[in-house]
Motif scaffolding. Sequence first.
Motif, PDB file in Angstrom:
ATOM      1  N   SER A  40      36.640 -20.019 -16.123  1.00  0.00           N
ATOM      2  CA  SER A  40      35.228 -19.917 -15.777  1.00  0.00           C
ATOM      3  C   SER A  40      34.813 -21.151 -14.976  1.00  0.00           C
ATOM      4  N   THR A  42      32.077 -22.050 -13.710  1.00  0.00           N
ATOM      5  CA  THR A  42      30.806 -22.666 -14.114  1.00  0.00           C
ATOM      6  C   THR A  42      30.986 -23.604 -15.300  1.00  0.00           C
ATOM      7  N   ALA A  43      32.138 -23.527 -15.973  1.00  0.00           N
ATOM      8  CA  ALA A  43      32.332 -24.347 -17.176  1.00  0.00           C
ATOM      9  C   ALA A  43      33.179 -25.583 -16.918  1.00  0.00           C
ATOM     10  N   MET A  52      34.780 -29.094 -24.105  1.00  0.00           N
ATOM     11  CA  MET A  52      35.861 -28.127 -24.248  1.00  0.00           C
ATOM     12  C   MET A  52      37.108 -28.672 -23.565  1.00  0.00           C
ATOM     13  N   HIS A  56      40.056 -23.774 -23.205  1.00  0.00           N
ATOM     14  CA  HIS A  56      38.892 -23.088 -23.774  1.00  0.00           C
ATOM     15  C   HIS A  56      38.071 -22.361 -22.717  1.00  0.00           C
ATOM     16  N   PRO A  59      38.797 -17.296 -20.175  1.00  0.00           N
ATOM     17  CA  PRO A  59      38.230 -16.234 -21.001  1.00  0.00           C
ATOM     18  C   PRO A  59      39.254 -15.316 -21.666  1.00  0.00           C
ATOM     19  N   TRP A 296      27.762 -16.454  -9.595  1.00  0.00           N
ATOM     20  CA  TRP A 296      28.703 -15.867 -10.559  1.00  0.00           C
ATOM     21  C   TRP A 296      28.481 -14.362 -10.731  1.00  0.00           C
ATOM     22  N   TYR A 297      27.221 -14.015 -10.970  1.00  0.00           N
ATOM     23  CA  TYR A 297      26.910 -12.623 -11.319  1.00  0.00           C
ATOM     24  C   TYR A 297      27.188 -11.671 -10.163  1.00  0.00           C
TER      25      TYR A 297
ATOM     26  N   CYS B 457      25.845 -13.566 -19.087  1.00  0.00           N
ATOM     27  CA  CYS B 457      26.949 -14.416 -19.559  1.00  0.00           C
ATOM     28  C   CYS B 457      27.791 -14.933 -18.398  1.00  0.00           C
ATOM     29  N   ILE B 458      28.154 -16.223 -18.441  1.00  0.00           N
ATOM     30  CA  ILE B 458      29.024 -16.784 -17.408  1.00  0.00           C
ATOM     31  C   ILE B 458      30.404 -17.120 -17.963  1.00  0.00           C
ATOM     32  N   SER B 459      30.755 -16.549 -19.101  1.00  0.00           N
ATOM     33  CA  SER B 459      32.100 -16.710 -19.674  1.00  0.00           C
ATOM     34  C   SER B 459      32.534 -18.167 -19.834  1.00  0.00           C
ATOM     35  N   CYS B 460      31.591 -19.078 -20.086  1.00  0.00           N
ATOM     36  CA  CYS B 460      31.978 -20.494 -20.090  1.00  0.00           C
ATOM     37  C   CYS B 460      32.805 -20.861 -21.307  1.00  0.00           C
ATOM     38  N   GLY B 461      32.563 -20.190 -22.444  1.00  0.00           N
ATOM     39  CA  GLY B 461      33.395 -20.454 -23.611  1.00  0.00           C
ATOM     40  C   GLY B 461      32.814 -21.403 -24.628  1.00  0.00           C
ATOM     41  N   ASN B 462      31.613 -21.929 -24.386  1.00  0.00           N
ATOM     42  CA  ASN B 462      31.004 -22.806 -25.393  1.00  0.00           C
ATOM     43  C   ASN B 462      30.823 -22.072 -26.719  1.00  0.00           C
ATOM     44  N   THR B 465      34.181 -21.608 -28.493  1.00  0.00           N
ATOM     45  CA  THR B 465      34.733 -22.891 -28.913  1.00  0.00           C
ATOM     46  C   THR B 465      34.032 -23.409 -30.162  1.00  0.00           C
ATOM     47  N   ARG B 474      32.613 -15.081 -26.807  1.00  0.00           N
ATOM     48  CA  ARG B 474      32.592 -14.824 -25.369  1.00  0.00           C
ATOM     49  C   ARG B 474      33.150 -13.445 -25.020  1.00  0.00           C
ATOM     50  N   GLN B 478      30.632 -11.383 -22.616  1.00  0.00           N
ATOM     51  CA  GLN B 478      30.916 -11.099 -21.206  1.00  0.00           C
ATOM     52  C   GLN B 478      31.061  -9.607 -20.950  1.00  0.00           C
ATOM     53  N   LYS B 479      31.091  -8.801 -22.013  1.00  0.00           N
ATOM     54  CA  LYS B 479      31.061  -7.352 -21.836  1.00  0.00           C
ATOM     55  C   LYS B 479      29.656  -6.815 -22.036  1.00  0.00           C
TER      56      LYS B 479
END
Lengths: 449, 534
Positions: A40, A42-43, A52, A56, A59, A296-297, B457-462, B465, B474, B478-479
């Motif tokens: 990702s 953006t992360a 993270m 992590h 996805p 992103w979207y 959702c931007i799938s960042c994973g926070n 985690t 996530r 993300q779905k």
Amino acid sequence: MENIVIIGNGIAGVSAARHIRKLSDKRIIIISGETDYFFSRTALMYVYMGHMKFDHIQPYENWFWEKNRIELVRGYVTKVNPNEKQLLIDGSRAVNYDKLIIATGSKPNKFGWPGQDLHGAQGLYSKQDLDLLEVNAPNKEVCKRAVIVGGGLIGIELAEMLRSRDIPVTFLVRENSFWNGVLPSGESQLINEHILEHHIDLRLGTNLKEIVADENGKVKSVIIAETGEELPCNMVGLTAGVAPNIDFLKDSGIEVGRGVKVNRFLETNIKDIYAIGDCAEQHEAIGNRRPIEAVWYTGRMMGETVAQTICGNQIEYKPGHWFNSAKFLDIEYQTYGWVFSERGMKEYEEHFHWRHSEEKVCITISFNKENNQFLGINTFGIRMRHEVFDRWLTQEKDVDYVMEHLIDANFDPEFYKNYETEIVSKYNADFGKSIKTKKKSLKRIFAIG
Amino acid sequence: MSTYDRSMALTGQPPKELSRNQKIATLIGLSGLAIILLAAFNVDFPNKALWLSISLAAITTGTIWFSWDMYSKKEPGIKNDGVWFKSISSKGFWGWIAGISLTSFYIILYFYPEYLGLVQKGDNTGVIGLFDPLSRALSGNPASQWFVYGTLYTVAILAFGIKFIWKYRHNRYERIRTMSVMFFQTAFAFIIPELMARLNGSSVLNGGSLPYYDLKNMWPLNYYNFEGYRIKGFLSSGDIGFGLLIFGVLSIFVISPILTYKFGKRWYCSWVCGCGGLAETAGDSFRQLSDKTVKAWKIERWVVHSVVVFVTLMTTAVIYSYLGNDTSKYWLTKSTFLIGVGVLLTSVFALVMIFKREQFQKDAKYGAVGYLVIILALIGFHFFSGEGQVFLFKSETLRKSYSFLIGSIFSGVIGTGFYPIFGNRVWCRFGCPMAAILGFQQRLFSKFRITTNGGQCISCGNCSTYCEMGIDVRAYAQKGENIVRSSCVGCGICSAVCPRGVLKLENGPLQGRIDSNQVLLGNDVDLMTLVNKK
């Protein structure tokens, strides 16, 4: 079996691959020079900040790709040859395709500043940029000051990243208020204040003249255009926007402008070649959107759409109501529909702005002054429900209705303070109305019964 | 990931390094622990009440000062800077040291309390002796190893609770929830049972006695609630005792299902429960260590449900062992009881299979059928084999092995000792039968869900985690799918750390509680309706 090749493993390319796999048994190959697996983008900032680890922000677990028969190739595509239906990886390996999807994303803009390619000057877009940042600014001893050039979303994220390691940051913003090409002035002012709260040396209305090198060809300082002042620094972040990453398509015969030119079906001028995501450029912009959308979207949505077309169900790219979100340091931002800044405002557009007296919370609602139709909302520090606003925009509700039912759209966690009453009373005062707020209704929110 | 740290400073760099205040605070907190450690080595403190107060005050002050310095200078908001750079919170050197120390403490506490100074006849010595004054003040009795543990447990929840409130001070849900667990631990788990013990033998209880009873601790987490000695204790105290016994039965069969239907299992797991209370406060620094892989999820489902079966068998066998065969003495006989258990389990199984079968995966169906057959076959033993043998093992053997394996090793030694290695909810996730039963209700019969906000959702994973239960949040977000999972304890941190405001814990209508989307909100309306047709 048809052979689908996707260049780029970002959100657009991977969305396309996943949806093609859902719809068909075609062979899918994703080629990326950046990383082995999709992550990702953006992360990336959170990896540098220590929130993270790099795995992590991936996805999908690593077995996902093999299980779904999506082949991953690590390499950099250097040439596309549409006549042979073939592309070259790293100038040597040839790969044949039946259909090609270009999803190569962006690269940071460089506007020809003197010294922009020195050691210590960098953008922040790719995994490689992140690794480079660990070299250029690992800590406040090595990097005694960083200068960031360009006041957009990436700029403020980079500032937040560096501040997490206590590195002093000077933030050069060309506009006279942060991101005011996009945000209405009240909101832009709110973010200005918040940037200062985080001890970031924000310089508005300031341009970079040049980056000065020391005797080893490393960044030593920058010179400000307006004042001629010289700022000593060890790292320069170039975050003045991004541009499509399509240099490798030169002389391929694929029509390009700033990005890869595509029609509404995301097809390029050459049959069986498509472009999606950051690198695609619409011939004519869709609605109020820009011809190139580096979001992103939209990348995800183009991936979803092109997969249908490739699997025999030709579908036009028709994104729904515009929405976006970001986070400025500690302030969450969401937007639904269109709220333009003073610079980009339509002649029929009128704004209602409310800001909390103490907390960093504000909203701007945009509506049509001729017929009162609700056009869009920006929220800072309040979360709002996507479905509800999407529905209101589709039903073309007027702004009074939105005000009356604003509580239905609230998406803040339980027990949070509600500001709806304050917002509506200011609205009534501003426009001489007497709207009363309705009570929250689950029936309305979930559109039941 | 490699970090290129070229600094020679021993204490590291921001965001890892400790400020001067934090170093002093650490020193103060550790000096409080040192007093307890010295007492453990039988250093005889002259004025025990004074030294105990100094010790507990130092631990509390140290923790609170440290957190004040860490969070008060920052703007309110999510501040997980450097979590994966610090060795304590990323399974580094200090993480392992902390894990080994905690584990050793639990082993001594559960199996070798004499090393802590427990003396059966005569005055306690060592650490337990140090806590005597406080115990006498509360219940009138000398301290035990459990009193020492309970006191330290409560101090940890209070001090780290304050840290947690500071850390998430911008989030009202977190503040209120933490105050709730602090209250329930202090009042219900620590003070009230001590005061109840003070009442034993008094006229209020008609001269009877009550078992040491933490009211909020229900079966099966409180696996010994229906053992013979406790039933005797309840019944010796007339109406009050009988009322408490009834409350114990109602809380599992009536009260908890209703609350879980309305609010999800969070009303218990992250608002009331003591294990959850410690995990959410003292364990908060380790939440990111839980395993999110699909493999871990598969193991979790099998292990935790096996514990439920184990505790059901064990409790049935224990109650069976002290019931009689003669209806004239007491209405509840061995046979009646076993038939009752059989009917209850079969009806739950049948109802779920009739109404909710489509929500089960294949392995869950097989597992449920298999376990039901095993339980019913074992109950059948009683009717075919005559006297005394309800299950293959004696009830005492079952009770002892459950208490050792699950009650001590799993919930204590692994569950808390391994915080710094496996994350702070190992017990709740893999071991707690109560959580499994509430989770079962939450998954199938509850209004609670974590709502995903459309296509944001931007799938960042926070979220994934920082989920302490190892849920891959996530994957759902993300779905565009709501998160409805048995294991979710509703701590609300996924929603708090989400940088885009995509997640919200809420109790809403049952209709459409679980929706996954092939194409998310924001895309072409026709495409969404075409692809998302259910």
